[in-house]
Each structure stands twice: as structure tokens, then as C-alpha cells.
Enzyme design. Sequence first.
Site, PDB file in Angstrom:
ATOM      1  N   CYS A 257     -17.700  -1.736 -18.229  1.00  0.00           N
ATOM      2  CA  CYS A 257     -17.840  -1.429 -16.799  1.00  0.00           C
ATOM      3  C   CYS A 257     -19.013  -2.193 -16.172  1.00  0.00           C
ATOM      4  O   CYS A 257     -20.140  -2.117 -16.652  1.00  0.00           O
ATOM      5  CB  CYS A 257     -18.061   0.076 -16.624  1.00  0.00           C
ATOM      6  SG  CYS A 257     -18.275   0.539 -14.902  1.00  0.00           S
TER       7      CYS A 257
ATOM      8  N   CYS B  94     -24.193   4.335 -13.283  1.00  0.00           N
ATOM      9  CA  CYS B  94     -23.299   5.491 -13.348  1.00  0.00           C
ATOM     10  C   CYS B  94     -24.019   6.767 -13.815  1.00  0.00           C
ATOM     11  O   CYS B  94     -24.510   6.841 -14.945  1.00  0.00           O
ATOM     12  CB  CYS B  94     -22.126   5.169 -14.262  1.00  0.00           C
ATOM     13  SG  CYS B  94     -20.971   6.541 -14.381  1.00  0.00           S
TER      14      CYS B  94
ATOM     15  N   CYS C 225     -12.319   2.288 -15.135  1.00  0.00           N
ATOM     16  CA  CYS C 225     -12.682   3.710 -14.970  1.00  0.00           C
ATOM     17  C   CYS C 225     -11.381   4.507 -14.878  1.00  0.00           C
ATOM     18  O   CYS C 225     -11.083   5.152 -13.877  1.00  0.00           O
ATOM     19  CB  CYS C 225     -13.542   3.886 -13.722  1.00  0.00           C
ATOM     20  SG  CYS C 225     -14.391   5.471 -13.700  1.00  0.00           S
TER      21      CYS C 225
ATOM     22  N   GLU D 244       0.826  -1.211   0.000  1.00  0.00           N
ATOM     23  CA  GLU D 244       0.000   0.000   0.000  1.00  0.00           C
ATOM     24  C   GLU D 244       0.863   1.267   0.000  1.00  0.00           C
ATOM     25  O   GLU D 244       0.540   2.243  -0.669  1.00  0.00           O
ATOM     26  CB  GLU D 244      -0.944   0.013   1.212  1.00  0.00           C
ATOM     27  CG  GLU D 244      -2.103  -0.953   1.088  1.00  0.00           C
ATOM     28  CD  GLU D 244      -2.985  -0.652  -0.112  1.00  0.00           C
ATOM     29  OE1 GLU D 244      -3.256   0.517  -0.382  1.00  0.00           O
ATOM     30  OE2 GLU D 244      -3.386  -1.609  -0.799  1.00  0.00           O
TER      31      GLU D 244
ATOM     32  N   CYS E 122     -16.262   2.498 -20.501  1.00  0.00           N
ATOM     33  CA  CYS E 122     -17.609   2.322 -19.943  1.00  0.00           C
ATOM     34  C   CYS E 122     -18.314   1.077 -20.502  1.00  0.00           C
ATOM     35  O   CYS E 122     -19.137   0.463 -19.807  1.00  0.00           O
ATOM     36  CB  CYS E 122     -18.454   3.561 -20.199  1.00  0.00           C
ATOM     37  SG  CYS E 122     -17.721   5.055 -19.500  1.00  0.00           S
TER      38      CYS E 122
END
Length: 279
Positions: free
Chosen positions: A206, A212, A196, A41, A203
Site C-alpha cells: 500500500c 494509515c 485495500c 460509472e 498493506c
Amino acid sequence: MIELPFPADKFSISLLDWYGRQGRSLPWRETRDPYRIWLSEIMLQQTTVAAVIDYYQRFLKAFPTLESLAAATQEDVINLWAGLGYYSRARNLHRAAQLLVTEYEGRFPEDVDSLQQLPGIGRSTAGAIAALAFEQRAAILDGNVRRVLCRLCALQQPPRSTASEKQLWLWTEQLTPVERIHDYTQAIMDLGATVCVPRKPLCEQCPVAFLCQARQLGLENELPLKQVKKQVPLRQQIALMVEKEGRFLVHRRPAEGFWADCGSFRISAWGKTKLPTGN
Ligand code: SF4
């Protein structure tokens, strides 16, 4: 505050279903070890997955445990980090490892508030560690998630403003499900990283396009709104390079301030720096 424009479970169910089919296989996904998750991370902050993988593996080879990282010198840690940038991350990583060993008996705290007390761990990174290592219901708001939420909910205000920050944290907390936290957290990161994406979101591929708001309004390429950039201060410096018989005189910069802790050419004994502007 603006209400979520769709039921949270519709989002998480579709996202988790997609992740089951399309999720990426990455070295840090096979583990629940908080040390490895924390390391990934921190490395992934401001850095792409492709750039991180080699560093992550080399770092773990040199410092396979929290204790081995805490026992290392800062110089060894910085040297392994060389090329990855944002060196304060490496310094904080080292300091946090030492704190965990001396004050936490070598164990990571499991809750977001305690994790945030450690150097270099902000709210989103604390959420990621709590979710990925300890399956806590903790939300994240990294750059990818921020972009996804701005589009999904058609947030039409600068995404880094104080008001947006509060709004986005509220939405990400509402969307985080109570089960399968580990998968959900990876899934929403993957959605931002692979579908995205910052420019020209994909899209058609997606899994949550049906929810959305940006897509419904034809704003998927306009959102998030651009942040007005702060003016960057201009800094001018003059440096002398000291060389003798092919060897260079080098010393480390102070631990705070510009290029903190980086090696640089010692110039103070030979000339004067000139800093007419900037800070
Ligand atoms: S439909 Fe497009 S803009 Fe909306 S979340 Fe999916 S990829 Fe992003």
C-alpha cells in the site's frame, strides 16, 4: 467531526505517484467523453470491473452515442443489460438519456448539483462524472473509497450511519486535491479495488500505509466495522408456467415494485398469486 489524522497532500502525492506506476488500464479510462464515463460509472455500481467490461463494450456497440441510447426502446436497453442485475440502473440510464436529449440539448451538465438531478445519479456518481469528464474538483464516496477512508482514518463506528456518512464525505472532500483530479479519482478507486480490498488488505503493497491509522492500531482486518443488517422481509409467491407446444406465455411486470419491468409468466388469467407476507 474528527480532523483528518494526516496532511491531505501527503496522501494525494503518494497515491498519485503509485497510480502513475500501478494504475489499471481499463476501456473507460482512455476517454473524457461524459457519455462513456457515465455509462461505466452506472455499470460499476454494485458490480465488479471484470463483470462490466464485456457489457460496456457491447452496450457501446449498440448505442455509441447519447442520442442513440435515447432513441432506443426500453426493451432493447433492458435486453442488453440482462445478466448485469439491478435493472433500475438500466431504466434510469434510458430515462436520463432521453432527458439529456430533450432538456439539455444533448449535453451533460458539468457540475455535481446539476448532474444529481438526473435519474440514477447520486452524489458519488455525480462527483465521478464531474471529476473524470470535466476535471472538476469533485469528491467521490463509492464502496471502495468508503472502505479505504474507514481504515486510513480508523473510523470506529458503523460506516453507513448518518454521522459516519457526514464524516466520510468531509474527509473525501478534504483529501481531493486541486490538480490532477482525473488521475486522483481513478487512483483512489484502484487503491480500494486492488490493495485495500474488503478482506485481508494488502498493506505491504500500500502506497499510503505510512499514513494509515488502522495499520498503526493493528485494526486493518477489523475495519470498517460491520453494519448491523436490516431484517429482510420474507416473500412467498406461487407462479404457474403456461406453455403450449413449446411456447411460453410471458408478459412484462409493472414499471414499479418487485422485479420491476422484468419479463414474467402471465398467471393472472390462470390462477391466483398468493402473497401471505412481505411487501
Ligand atoms: S495500509 Fe492497509 S488498511 Fe491501510 S489503507 Fe493501506 S491497504 Fe488499507
